[in-house]
Write a protein that holds these residues in place. Structure first.
Motif, PDB file in Angstrom:
ATOM      1  N   MET A   1       0.842  -1.194   0.000  1.00  0.00           N
ATOM      2  CA  MET A   1       0.000   0.000   0.000  1.00  0.00           C
ATOM      3  C   MET A   1       0.881   1.250   0.000  1.00  0.00           C
ATOM      4  N   ASN A   2       0.655   2.148  -0.932  1.00  0.00           N
ATOM      5  CA  ASN A   2       1.372   3.413  -0.963  1.00  0.00           C
ATOM      6  C   ASN A   2       0.659   4.409  -0.064  1.00  0.00           C
ATOM      7  N   ARG A   3       1.414   5.027   0.839  1.00  0.00           N
ATOM      8  CA  ARG A   3       0.819   5.964   1.774  1.00  0.00           C
ATOM      9  C   ARG A   3       0.489   7.281   1.086  1.00  0.00           C
ATOM     10  N   VAL A   4      -0.663   7.826   1.428  1.00  0.00           N
ATOM     11  CA  VAL A   4      -1.045   9.154   0.969  1.00  0.00           C
ATOM     12  C   VAL A   4      -0.124  10.187   1.605  1.00  0.00           C
ATOM     13  N   GLN A   5       0.317  11.161   0.811  1.00  0.00           N
ATOM     14  CA  GLN A   5       1.079  12.280   1.354  1.00  0.00           C
ATOM     15  C   GLN A   5       0.123  13.438   1.612  1.00  0.00           C
ATOM     16  N   LEU A   6       0.116  13.903   2.838  1.00  0.00           N
ATOM     17  CA  LEU A   6      -0.815  14.929   3.281  1.00  0.00           C
ATOM     18  C   LEU A   6      -0.366  16.321   2.858  1.00  0.00           C
ATOM     19  N   GLY A   7      -1.323  17.223   2.785  1.00  0.00           N
ATOM     20  CA  GLY A   7      -1.001  18.605   2.479  1.00  0.00           C
ATOM     21  C   GLY A   7      -0.030  19.204   3.483  1.00  0.00           C
ATOM     22  N   CYS A   8      -0.178  18.839   4.762  1.00  0.00           N
ATOM     23  CA  CYS A   8       0.712  19.388   5.794  1.00  0.00           C
ATOM     24  C   CYS A   8       2.142  18.878   5.646  1.00  0.00           C
ATOM     25  N   GLU A   9       2.337  17.745   4.978  1.00  0.00           N
ATOM     26  CA  GLU A   9       3.686  17.239   4.720  1.00  0.00           C
ATOM     27  C   GLU A   9       4.294  17.941   3.507  1.00  0.00           C
ATOM     28  N   LEU A  10       3.494  18.108   2.472  1.00  0.00           N
ATOM     29  CA  LEU A  10       3.986  18.758   1.260  1.00  0.00           C
ATOM     30  C   LEU A  10       4.236  20.248   1.479  1.00  0.00           C
ATOM     31  N   LEU A  11       3.625  20.819   2.535  1.00  0.00           N
ATOM     32  CA  LEU A  11       3.859  22.226   2.858  1.00  0.00           C
ATOM     33  C   LEU A  11       5.337  22.504   3.107  1.00  0.00           C
ATOM     34  N   PHE A  12       6.049  21.516   3.618  1.00  0.00           N
ATOM     35  CA  PHE A  12       7.462  21.714   3.961  1.00  0.00           C
ATOM     36  C   PHE A  12       8.404  21.203   2.863  1.00  0.00           C
ATOM     37  N   SER A  13       7.833  20.805   1.732  1.00  0.00           N
ATOM     38  CA  SER A  13       8.683  20.368   0.617  1.00  0.00           C
ATOM     39  C   SER A  13       8.252  21.093  -0.659  1.00  0.00           C
ATOM     40  N   SER A  14       7.405  20.467  -1.457  1.00  0.00           N
ATOM     41  CA  SER A  14       7.052  21.061  -2.754  1.00  0.00           C
ATOM     42  C   SER A  14       6.254  22.358  -2.639  1.00  0.00           C
ATOM     43  N   ALA A  15       5.564  22.581  -1.499  1.00  0.00           N
ATOM     44  CA  ALA A  15       4.758  23.799  -1.334  1.00  0.00           C
ATOM     45  C   ALA A  15       5.397  24.792  -0.372  1.00  0.00           C
ATOM     46  N   ALA A  16       6.683  24.612  -0.080  1.00  0.00           N
ATOM     47  CA  ALA A  16       7.350  25.475   0.896  1.00  0.00           C
ATOM     48  C   ALA A  16       7.337  26.944   0.486  1.00  0.00           C
ATOM     49  N   HIS A  17       7.290  27.195  -0.821  1.00  0.00           N
ATOM     50  CA  HIS A  17       7.294  28.581  -1.290  1.00  0.00           C
ATOM     51  C   HIS A  17       6.078  29.373  -0.812  1.00  0.00           C
ATOM     52  N   THR A  18       4.998  28.673  -0.468  1.00  0.00           N
ATOM     53  CA  THR A  18       3.773  29.370  -0.058  1.00  0.00           C
ATOM     54  C   THR A  18       3.914  30.040   1.305  1.00  0.00           C
ATOM     55  N   ILE A  19       4.825  29.553   2.139  1.00  0.00           N
ATOM     56  CA  ILE A  19       4.979  30.123   3.484  1.00  0.00           C
ATOM     57  C   ILE A  19       6.321  30.828   3.686  1.00  0.00           C
ATOM     58  N   ARG A  20       7.217  30.713   2.731  1.00  0.00           N
ATOM     59  CA  ARG A  20       8.575  31.240   2.924  1.00  0.00           C
ATOM     60  C   ARG A  20       8.550  32.743   3.217  1.00  0.00           C
TER      61      ARG A  20
END
Length: 386
Positions: free
Chosen positions: A1-20
């Motif tokens: 089973m592949n685990r779902v990646q949550l929005g709160c996890e992606l916030l600190f990687s691919s979406a980090a630009h949104t909070i920088r």
């Protein structure tokens, strides 16, 4: 089973630009954690990407310490020291003072997929408040634990709007928290500058057990994903003199009262041959809420097949069966403010009236088909996952 990646996890990687480089506020509670149980609030506080300047807590509080309906005061968060404002005290939305210094508002709370869960309206009212203050709003998306395909139940009548149902959506709406944020914002003109950090790996057909994620109870009486599966139907028992299982190990999965014969009720429900469900007679003694300290009999709902189980039909059929078997003992919850508690949950007084008149549940469901088709058309444009 592949685990779902949550929005709160992606916030600190691919979406980090949104909070920088931004001063951020976060609406969250104890369910706002990643797959390693790390709280988004704590990660933001420790991060060099941004500055966490304020926290905001819904019903049950930032860290989940309060019971249902318990008012919460503002206080410093015990872990981060950041000001933690209550959105379940004097007000259900942040006032301008609470928003001072915030450049971006984040939302990270686990939803359960049912209209009467108050976190939905903490989010929508906060979106509107942030819109007025000119603060962008970013939802960190999470799975709908009961899937994103099925919709069911009546649409709420706006005359019965309350904090357990503000908008004309069905009981089971089949959207993630990010998807329904977009629907609220557009359909009800909230005016928010809204963004969503989408998940990766989530499928519409997935129940929680399919996500590979651990379950953190989002409220005290939602202890397991199985509770969420039955909740859209058994929550209606809150509006009656039956215990919905609060104060026991199986809230919403079992219900009953001192006047019920559990074996008799289980037999009556089994005779209905409701799809995907089985009913076991039980005894229980609630430690809190209705009938605290008293022995109750009733049934536990066992879900045997998620694909065919209909929680709303099951809930109404069970309610009708109790009413039919115990017409003199059964009663509706005492009205508050002129509106029955049941009617607030149902979003109408027509269902209570139909049950009073012993109208078959099938007739109720047939009346909702046209409403659901209309909502399905509206909903389609907000679907972000296959």
């Amino acid at each position: 089973m592949n685990r779902v990646q949550l929005g709160c996890e992606l916030l600190f990687s691919s979406a980090a630009h949104t909070i920088r480089g931004r001063r951020v506020g976060l609406i969250t509670n104890h369910s706002g954690v990643d797959s390693q149980f790390r709280a988004t609030a704590d990660k933001l506080h420790q991060s060099q990407l941004c500055e966490l300047v304020a926290l905001y807590g819904p019903e049950h509080g930032i860290r989940g310490a309060a019971q249902d309906g318990e008012k919460i005061d503002n206080a410093a968060d015990p872990y981060t020291g950041v000001p933690a404002y209550s959105l379940y005290g004097q007000s259900h939305e942040p006032d301008p003072t609470m928003l001072e210094g915030v450049e971006l508002m984040l939302f990270d709370i686990q939803d359960v997929g049912a209209r009467f869960y108050t976190y939905l309206y903490t989010m929508s009212l906060s979106m509107a408040a942030c819109a007025k203050a000119g603060i962008p709003f970013l939802v960190l998306d999470r799975p709908n634990p009961i899937g994103g395909i099925k919709i069911a139940g009546n649409l709420l009548d706006p005359n019965f709007a309350s904090f357990v149902g503000l908008y004309p959506i069905p009981v089971r709406y089949g959207l993630t928290i990010g998807e329904i944020a977009r629907l609220f914002n557009q359909e009800y003109a909230l005016g928010a500058e809204l963004g969503v950090v989408a998940m990766e790996g989530w499928k519409r057909s997935a129940y929680w057990r399919d996500t590979g994620l651990p379950w953190v109870p989002p409220s005290p009486n939602m202890p397991s994903p199985e509770t969420a599966v039955v909740y859209p139907g058994t929550c209606f028992f809150e509006g009656t003199n039956l215990s919905e299982g609060r104060g026991t190990a199986k809230p919403f999965e079992q219900f009953g009262a001192p006047f019920i014969d559990g074996a008799r009720l289980a037999g009556a429900l089994s005779d209905l041959d409701l799809p995907g469900a089985s009913f076991r007679p039980v005894y229980f003694q609630p430690s809190a809420s209705k009938y605290a300290g008293e022995i109750c009999q009733g049934v536990q709902v066992h879900v045997l097949d998620h694909s065919t189980f209909d929680p709303i039909r099951t809930g109404f059929e069970a309610l009708a069966a109790v009413y039919r078997l115990y017409p003199f003992e059964f009663s509706w919850h005492i009205p508050q403010g002129g509106i029955h508690n049941f009617d607030r949950l149902a979003g109408t007084d027509l269902i209570r009236s139909a049950l009073d008149q012993n109208i078959p549940s099938a007739e109720l469901f047939a009346c909702w088909d046209e409403q659901l088709q209309s909502f399905a058309e509206t909903r389609r444009q907000y679907l972000a996952y296959a």
